[in-house]
Each structure stands twice: as C-alpha cells, then as structure tokens.
Design an enzyme around this catalytic site. Structure first.
Site, PDB file in Angstrom:
ATOM      1  N   LYS A  33      -1.913  -3.559  -0.651  1.00 42.38           N
ATOM      2  CA  LYS A  33      -1.674  -4.155   0.897  1.00 42.38           C
ATOM      3  C   LYS A  33      -3.040  -4.950   0.862  1.00 42.38           C
ATOM      4  O   LYS A  33      -3.450  -4.981   2.394  1.00 42.38           O
ATOM      5  CB  LYS A  33      -1.227  -3.079   2.038  1.00 42.38           C
ATOM      6  CG  LYS A  33       0.020  -2.490   1.643  1.00 42.38           C
ATOM      7  CD  LYS A  33       0.520  -1.537   2.783  1.00 42.38           C
ATOM      8  CE  LYS A  33       1.796  -0.972   2.664  1.00 42.38           C
ATOM      9  NZ  LYS A  33       1.675  -0.035   1.461  1.00 42.38           N
ATOM     10  N   ARG A  34      -3.563  -5.694   0.250  1.00 45.44           N
ATOM     11  CA  ARG A  34      -4.679  -6.435   0.402  1.00 45.44           C
ATOM     12  C   ARG A  34      -4.480  -7.629   1.254  1.00 45.44           C
ATOM     13  O   ARG A  34      -3.068  -8.005   1.393  1.00 45.44           O
ATOM     14  CB  ARG A  34      -5.415  -6.948  -0.990  1.00 45.44           C
ATOM     15  CG  ARG A  34      -5.738  -5.966  -1.735  1.00 45.44           C
ATOM     16  CD  ARG A  34      -6.587  -4.779  -1.267  1.00 45.44           C
ATOM     17  NE  ARG A  34      -7.300  -4.251  -2.559  1.00 45.44           N
ATOM     18  CZ  ARG A  34      -7.838  -2.897  -2.099  1.00 45.44           C
ATOM     19  NH1 ARG A  34      -7.981  -2.376  -0.972  1.00 45.44           N
ATOM     20  NH2 ARG A  34      -8.388  -2.368  -3.155  1.00 45.44           N
TER      21      ARG A  34
END
Length: 276
Positions: free
Chosen positions: A95-96
């Site tokens: 979930k960058r």
C-alpha cells in the site's frame, strides 16, 4: 510471463479465484512456534506448501514481517514461493503511495529486492506516485479503490464536485485505472468484499481490470455475493482470505487445517460463478 499471464494460468490450472493472504502473527502461531517471530518463515512456508494448488495468488502483507524485523524471512519466503509454487503469482501488499523519487525506491524494493509480481498502492498522491511501478514491464499494480474498512467512507465515498458528473472518489479512481492511467494494462483495483454493491459498480466502470478483493473470512465479506458482483469472463477477480485460513487451527495440524479451509473457500467461490 507477465503478472496477468501468471494470474490467468494459475486461476485456470487450480480452478481458483482464491488468494491466501500471508499475515503472520506470532502470538497466533501453533504450539512450538507461538510467540516466536523467528518462526515466521517456517509458518508461512508451511501454509504456502499446503495451499499452493488451491490458489490463484499469494499476498504477503509486508507490515507483518517488518514489524518483527523479519524482512530477511520475507525474502526467503519469496524465494520459497518462486521455487515451490512458480506458477502462482505473488502480490506484495505494501500500500505504498509517495512522490516519484521515493516511489522509485519502493518499486525497487517490491520488484527487485522481493521479486513480487504485483504490488498494492495508494493513488492519493496522483499518477506520478504510481508511474514508477509501471516502468517494470509485466508487473502489476493494484490501486486502493473501495477498501473493506468502515473508515473508507471518509474519503472514498465522497463526491468530487470538480469532476464532470460529480462521481464518488472511488468511482473516479476506477475510471482512471480503466482508462488514462492504465497505459500498459498493468493496473488493477482493490475493492473490499464487505461492499458488494460497490464491487458491482466498480466492475461496471472498469469491466476488464483485475479486482483484488479482501475481506472474505474474518472480516465477514460474503464470498458468493462477492463473486456475483465482480466476476466476469474477461475481468478476473482475486478474492483474498487471510486469518480464516492461516489460523484455522492452533494445533500441530495447522497446515492441514489451512488447506481444508482454503479448499472450502475456493469451492464456495467457484460455485458462485453465474451460469452462462
């Protein structure tokens, strides 16, 4: 092979749209491993070996490794999956979402250090935070769209008055992923199983992009409703279950119990595919 090629092949060969999420919590490990973060690799590798012929993907969650300083064990696990389940794609759940130069480093981490086939991303900072991941030919990137947590309403379910038609934010993200951002066909969307009506809406907007659907199992998402809402012949879905499979037993039979639960979930998902 590209991520999409691997996904289609694994889904066909294993007759599955199930993804097993690898979220190791040492406090929930069985006796002999319980509470020992040095056993993260051993636990996850046993789960992989028990379920590899039942899934279309694996999804390790990086925080569950990093919190214990177990990135080296994640590297070993990625190598194990590549050696022992080479036809099953691996989605690194990270979930960058950061500016371009930092995103370049996160992309290197995901695709070069860990050798992932796809990664999850936040699109909040716009296309230039996503584009570095798309420089890796054949790799996949799943944008958070309509997530399974209740707090997703705070932003994802709000209208954009400045965009034509005033779509909800998650609808706008789906349009971008289906259209102008998806230049090489590498993008997918994350849509939670706890919102089947929204899955159906996302699928209507983005009929062909792959959907990664968490929330089945411990989070209470309805597996059959999820398939009915999102499955299309030319639009793959990847339905993730983590805790319900990983911790199906806290005994020495944990891997066999995980296999049994994975098989049950896979069969439930397959049975929900609409008849032609």
């Amino acid at each position: 092979m590209t991520f999409l090629d691997m996904l289609r092949d694994a889904a066909t060969q294993n007759n599955s749209m199930l993804c097993v999420g690898l979220d190791p919590e040492p406090t929930r490990f069985p006796a002999g491993m319980q509470g020992d973060p040095h056993k993260i690799y051993d636990f996850c590798a046993a789960i992989v070996d028990a379920t590899a012929d039942l899934v279309c993907a694996f999804k390790p969650q990086i925080a569950y490794f990093a919190a214990h300083g177990a990135e080296d064990q994640l590297e070993r696990l990625m190598q194990h999956m590549r050696a022992n389940a080479p036809r099953v794609p691996v989605i690194l759940d990270a979930k960058r979402g950061d500016i371009g130069s930092t995103a370049e480093q996160y992309a290197r981490e995901a695709f070069e250090r860990y050798g992932a086939d796809a990664v999850t991303l936040s699109p909040f900072m716009g296309f230039d935070s996503v584009e570095p991941y798309l420089r890796y030919p054949g790799k996949g990137a799943f944008l958070l769209c309509r997530t399974s947590n209740p707090g997703g309403d705070d932003f994802q379910n709000q209208r954009l008055a400045s965009v034509e038609g005033e779509p909800l934010l998650y609808e706008h993200i789906a349009r971008l992923a289906q259209g102008p951002w998806n230049k090489n066909g590498q993008l997918g969307l994350v849509v939670g199983a706890t919102y089947p009506a929204e899955i159906e809406r996302v699928r209507a907007i983005a009929p062909q992009v792959p959907l990664l659907i968490p929330g089945v199992g411990a989070q209470g998402g309805d597996a059959a409703a999820t398939v009915r809402a999102g499955w299309r012949q030319d639009g793959p879905i990847i339905v993730n279950s983590s805790r319900a499979i990983l911790y199906a037993s806290n005994g020495a039979d944990f891997a066999a119990a995980a296999r049994h639960e994975a098989q049950r979930t896979r069969n439930l998902l397959q049975a929900a595919i609409p008849l032609p």
